[in-house]
Design an enzyme around this catalytic site. Structure first.
Site, PDB file in Angstrom:
ATOM      1  N   ASN A 214      41.503  22.111  89.710  1.00 17.93           N
ATOM      2  CA  ASN A 214      40.320  22.170  90.441  1.00 17.93           C
ATOM      3  C   ASN A 214      39.430  21.143  90.531  1.00 17.93           C
ATOM      4  O   ASN A 214      39.525  20.306  89.528  1.00 17.93           O
ATOM      5  CB  ASN A 214      39.527  23.448  89.819  1.00 17.93           C
ATOM      6  CG  ASN A 214      40.100  24.839  90.012  1.00 17.93           C
ATOM      7  OD1 ASN A 214      40.635  25.144  91.281  1.00 17.93           O
ATOM      8  ND2 ASN A 214      39.809  25.841  89.210  1.00 17.93           N
ATOM      9  N   ASP A 310      41.764  35.417  82.633  1.00 18.42           N
ATOM     10  CA  ASP A 310      40.509  35.105  82.888  1.00 18.42           C
ATOM     11  C   ASP A 310      39.741  35.035  81.316  1.00 18.42           C
ATOM     12  O   ASP A 310      39.662  36.075  80.769  1.00 18.42           O
ATOM     13  CB  ASP A 310      39.757  36.316  83.738  1.00 18.42           C
ATOM     14  CG  ASP A 310      38.546  35.864  84.112  1.00 18.42           C
ATOM     15  OD1 ASP A 310      37.651  35.499  83.175  1.00 18.42           O
ATOM     16  OD2 ASP A 310      38.004  35.862  85.372  1.00 18.42           O
ATOM     17  N   VAL A 312      36.683  34.281  80.323  1.00 18.64           N
ATOM     18  CA  VAL A 312      35.370  34.885  80.175  1.00 18.64           C
ATOM     19  C   VAL A 312      35.428  36.304  80.031  1.00 18.64           C
ATOM     20  O   VAL A 312      34.836  36.895  78.993  1.00 18.64           O
ATOM     21  CB  VAL A 312      34.323  34.507  81.476  1.00 18.64           C
ATOM     22  CG1 VAL A 312      33.206  35.408  81.211  1.00 18.64           C
ATOM     23  CG2 VAL A 312      33.897  32.913  81.493  1.00 18.64           C
ATOM     24  N   PHE A 327      29.588  30.899  84.790  1.00 18.51           N
ATOM     25  CA  PHE A 327      29.273  30.034  85.946  1.00 18.51           C
ATOM     26  C   PHE A 327      29.963  30.481  87.039  1.00 18.51           C
ATOM     27  O   PHE A 327      31.238  31.022  87.103  1.00 18.51           O
ATOM     28  CB  PHE A 327      29.950  28.721  85.545  1.00 18.51           C
ATOM     29  CG  PHE A 327      28.686  27.733  84.944  1.00 18.51           C
ATOM     30  CD1 PHE A 327      28.083  27.852  83.796  1.00 18.51           C
ATOM     31  CD2 PHE A 327      27.960  26.916  85.794  1.00 18.51           C
ATOM     32  CE1 PHE A 327      26.898  27.272  83.329  1.00 18.51           C
ATOM     33  CE2 PHE A 327      26.899  26.066  85.468  1.00 18.51           C
ATOM     34  CZ  PHE A 327      26.447  26.254  84.145  1.00 18.51           C
TER      35      PHE A 327
END
Ligand code: C5P
Length: 404
Positions: A214, A310, A312, A327
């Site tokens: 990314n 994931d 988080v 975020f």
């Protein structure tokens, strides 16, 4: 010189320069302070004038420089009192072994040592000396006395010294000193707290040279780590590949892939009171990446991708999770998508920005989403936004721990 609005803007400092080769770095520090909007009064010892001239420091500060207790320019002859009455702090950079000894013992035999003794404001000291001088029991005793007196030590650093030896004692670089001075003025909202932060991108290999990633510079995550350190927290930073320096004082765990990031987070999360996921984690990884570089030809190449965990959500779903902050980078409908994401991931707080305004640059615009609604933070340097975010986190964290 163009002044930049920073958190130090409109502060007043007295910069004391003592005799050592690192005095040349004091000129650079002065330039950075003035650029940050600080009003700086320079006072030099006689020995400092052997290394840099008062004219240099006068030109950079835009103010006359003082060296002498008996200077005729001071009407009432009370320079040692007047100089520290309206400053926010005195910063000594470089501070020689001799000057540290004087400070520790309350000696006052020149203008700089006298004004330090007569001051009522905080004192920050950046030691600079040969490693033997630094390690000498006398210096270590003196430094311990200064700490006990509430003096803030900035450094010293380890590395190659001007004398050719290598070791502890060299003065911090001007930029690090500036960061140390900025940190000193930040409220200690997270004192004693443990903060775990993910930052940067992850990189998922396709073959020996190619990969999926990314676009993330890591700057926002590193700024959040710096702001947490400034607020008095202990910080662990789990970072994907970036080209920037992590903040001084953070414990850094370097990773490449999302799986490695998850592992590093799982191994440290029990220690954390607060978790902040700033990393731009790749959503997929390549099943069966090639060990060798894939040869290109005219055919269509199909990659098989599997979803990454994931991170988080893993943390949020722990039995006893820390206070979690996410975020989100969106390219459109920021308010709608960010709040949906916050609810979907079950986060008490999510900071969101538009990718167009954020990626790679030093400035950003953030909107904070929590149970009370949206709180937009106007465009500012990433470190300023990070400090505002940390202040918001500290308030919510305190409320959430009161409820427990
Ligand atoms: O990618 P997304 O927009 O869902 O990211 C939102 C939040 O989730 C960010 O805090 C990001 O660090 C985190 N995240 C994660 N693991 C992923 C994807 C996102 O921790 N695989």
């Amino acid at each position: 010189m163009k002044r930049i609005m920073t958190d130090l803007a409109n502060k007043r400092l007295l910069l004391g320069v003592t005799g050592g080769i690192a005095a040349y770095k004091a000129a650079e520090l002065l330039r950075l302070l003035v650029k940050a909007g600080v009003e700086v009064q320079v006072v030099m010892t006689a020995a400092a004038c052997q290394f840099v001239t008062a004219v240099t420091m006068q030109a950079l500060s835009g103010r006359p420089v003082f060296t002498d207790l008996w200077d005729k320019r001071i009407d009432n002859g009370m320079a040692h009192i007047d100089f520290t009455r309206d400053v926010d702090a005195v910063v000594i950079a470089p501070a020689s072994a001799d000057f540290i000894a004087k400070l520790a013992n309350g000696l006052a035999d020149d203008l700089l040592s006298t004004l330090c003794l007569a001051r009522a404001c905080p004192l920050l000291v950046a030691p600079a000396m040969n490693k033997q001088m630094w390690e000498h029991p006398a210096t270590q005793r003196n430094v311990a006395l200064l700490r006990a007196d509430g003096v803030e030590l900035l450094g010293p650093d380890e590395g190659v010294q001007a004398c050719g030896e290598t070791g502890m004692g060299r003065m911090l670089e001007a930029q690090s000193l500036l960061h140390g001075i900025e940190a000193f003025f930040q409220p200690k909202l997270l004192s004693g707290r443990h903060v775990l932060i993910t930052a940067g991108p992850t990189f998922e290999a396709i073959d020996a040279v190619r990969g999926i990633t990314n676009s993330s510079s890591g700057k926002m995550g590193y700024a959040v780590a710096r702001a947490a350190l400034e607020a008095g927290a202990e910080v662990t930073l789990v970072s994907g590949p970036t080209c920037i320096q992590p903040p001084v004082g953070a414990r850094v765990i370097q990773v490449t892939t999302a799986q490695q990031m998850l592992k590093a987070v799982n191994e440290t999360v029990n220690w954390a009171d607060i978790f902040i996921g700033v990393a731009a984690v790749a959503d997929y990884y390549v099943l069966n990446p090639s060990e060798q570089k894939i040869k290109k030809d005219a055919h269509v190449l199909t990659l098989e991708l599997a979803p990454n965990p994931d991170i988080v959500s893993n943390v949020v779903n722990l039995q006893n999770p820390p206070f979690c902050v996410g975020f989100a980078a969106e390219s459109e409908n920021l308010y709608e998508y960010a709040e949906l994401k916050r609810r979907r991931k079950n986060l008490p707080l999510l900071a969101a920005n538009l990718v167009q305004t954020a990626v790679g640059g030093d400035d950003n615009e953030l909107v904070l989403f929590d149970d009370e609604g949206a709180h937009p933070l106007p465009r500012a340097p990433k470190i300023t936004l990070a400090r505002q975010l940390i202040a918001h986190i500290a308030t919510l964290y305190q409320k959430s721990s009161q409820k427990k």
